[in-house]
Scaffold this motif. Sequence first.
Motif, short mmCIF file in Angstrom:
data_model
loop_
_atom_site.label_atom_id
_atom_site.label_comp_id
_atom_site.label_asym_id
_atom_site.label_seq_id
_atom_site.Cartn_x
_atom_site.Cartn_y
_atom_site.Cartn_z
N LYS A 67 0.72 -1.20 -0.06
CA LYS A 67 0.01 -0.05 0.18
C LYS A 67 1.06 0.98 0.00
O LYS A 67 1.99 1.18 0.68
N GLN A 68 0.33 2.13 -0.79
CA GLN A 68 1.19 3.64 -0.85
C GLN A 68 0.06 4.82 -0.42
O GLN A 68 -1.05 4.73 -0.64
N PHE A 69 0.64 5.65 0.57
CA PHE A 69 0.03 6.56 0.83
C PHE A 69 0.75 8.23 0.38
O PHE A 69 1.87 8.05 0.44
N HIS A 70 -0.05 9.09 0.23
CA HIS A 70 0.43 10.39 -0.12
C HIS A 70 -0.06 11.29 0.83
O HIS A 70 -1.22 11.65 0.94
N ILE A 71 0.81 11.88 1.58
CA ILE A 71 0.37 13.04 2.60
C ILE A 71 0.76 14.43 2.02
O ILE A 71 2.05 14.76 1.75
N GLU A 72 -0.23 15.14 1.64
CA GLU A 72 0.11 16.31 1.05
C GLU A 72 0.77 17.42 1.85
O GLU A 72 1.74 18.18 1.40
N GLU A 73 0.38 17.39 3.20
CA GLU A 73 0.85 18.35 3.99
C GLU A 73 1.15 17.98 5.48
O GLU A 73 -0.13 17.32 5.64
N ILE A 74 1.94 18.24 6.32
CA ILE A 74 2.07 18.09 7.63
C ILE A 74 2.47 19.22 8.40
O ILE A 74 3.42 19.96 7.97
N SER A 75 1.68 19.93 9.35
CA SER A 75 2.06 21.10 10.00
C SER A 75 3.36 20.69 11.19
O SER A 75 3.23 19.66 11.61
#
Length: 366
Positions: A67-75
């Motif tokens: 499985k692959q996840f893409h996190i656009e942004e983390i503060s």
Amino acid sequence: MSGRKIILFMAVLMLVSVQSANAEDINIVDVYSDIDSTDITIHSDGHYTDITLEAELTFKGDVVKSKQFHIEEISSDSDITTIAFWNITNPKEGFYRTIMTMSMDGSVLETKYSNFSYGWRAMPGISIKDIVPDSSGISIILAPYYTTKTGTSKPVLTDIEYMLVDGDTVIYRTTDSRVTVLQATPLSKDWNVLLENNHDYSTRVKARISSPEDAVIARSEDFTSKDDVRITELYRDETGASATVEGYSQVPFEGYVVFTVTKDDTIIEEVREKSPILTNDDDETIEIIWSRKLAAGTYGLSVEVIGNDGDILDRWDTVIESDYDSSDGATPEPTPTETPGFSIVPAAFVLVLLHLASGPMDRRGG
């Protein structure tokens, strides 16, 4: 190389070095996996974008699922947890390993592993016997494993984590710390975030046990969020009615309350009133007045709560007994107004007596 190109080249090198140094501030802090699912939590001390997470489930060195996840942004100073479900049919018993890899800008930042056995393992002390999520929150039952010889169990101390999942991302989490489980133990938590109507969510519960040995167990369940409002109190008479409605969902209720009065199966009045927006544990009283008082008699009253989708969420049927006499509303005939003190006849009689008495007195004076 010209001076301008050298300056530009040095600036690029500085930017790369800064990004590389800052990347050390983002880490994988927790990994869990079993035969059904896996989750990974990352923590960041800075603000980053375009992060890639890859999870590989392996068995005897071969990749079974990925499985692959893409996190656009983390503060800055925050956590993000992503969850994947393997959906494996007929898994083989044995030793599995999950490999978690975090990358950014094409470079691998960190890799961590999670190992587990399927088909045989030491009993973790407790089990998640039941899990029921809905639009207001989640309820579970924890139970200890009982020894077969004595039929008794030892107390188990555990930390419980409840997660609300939208897609593959945890959008809300809360915990119960140091819960003692000696017998079947019910627990519940409310969601403290707003939900979308008719939206599919997942819930995940993780229990961490430190005795008799360190272990983590997890269980997940899906649900579809719905608005939910119920009538808790109702008042009515020949003048009007009021209904108190309470919210039982984190989906904002934006519907109506409909009051319908009938007489001999014929609708004689219907009032449709917009409700204030309600969420879980909110309550509001909606009051209405009939266009005219109900004449003496017995009437049927139906109160319905109409949801966001036009469906009936709750309904109360009752009666109104009116003793109001509609003829009492007629304007009474005015009565003559009398002169205060004497009536007209006695007053005239007194005036005549005074006149007669004054005659002789005048003659003596002449």
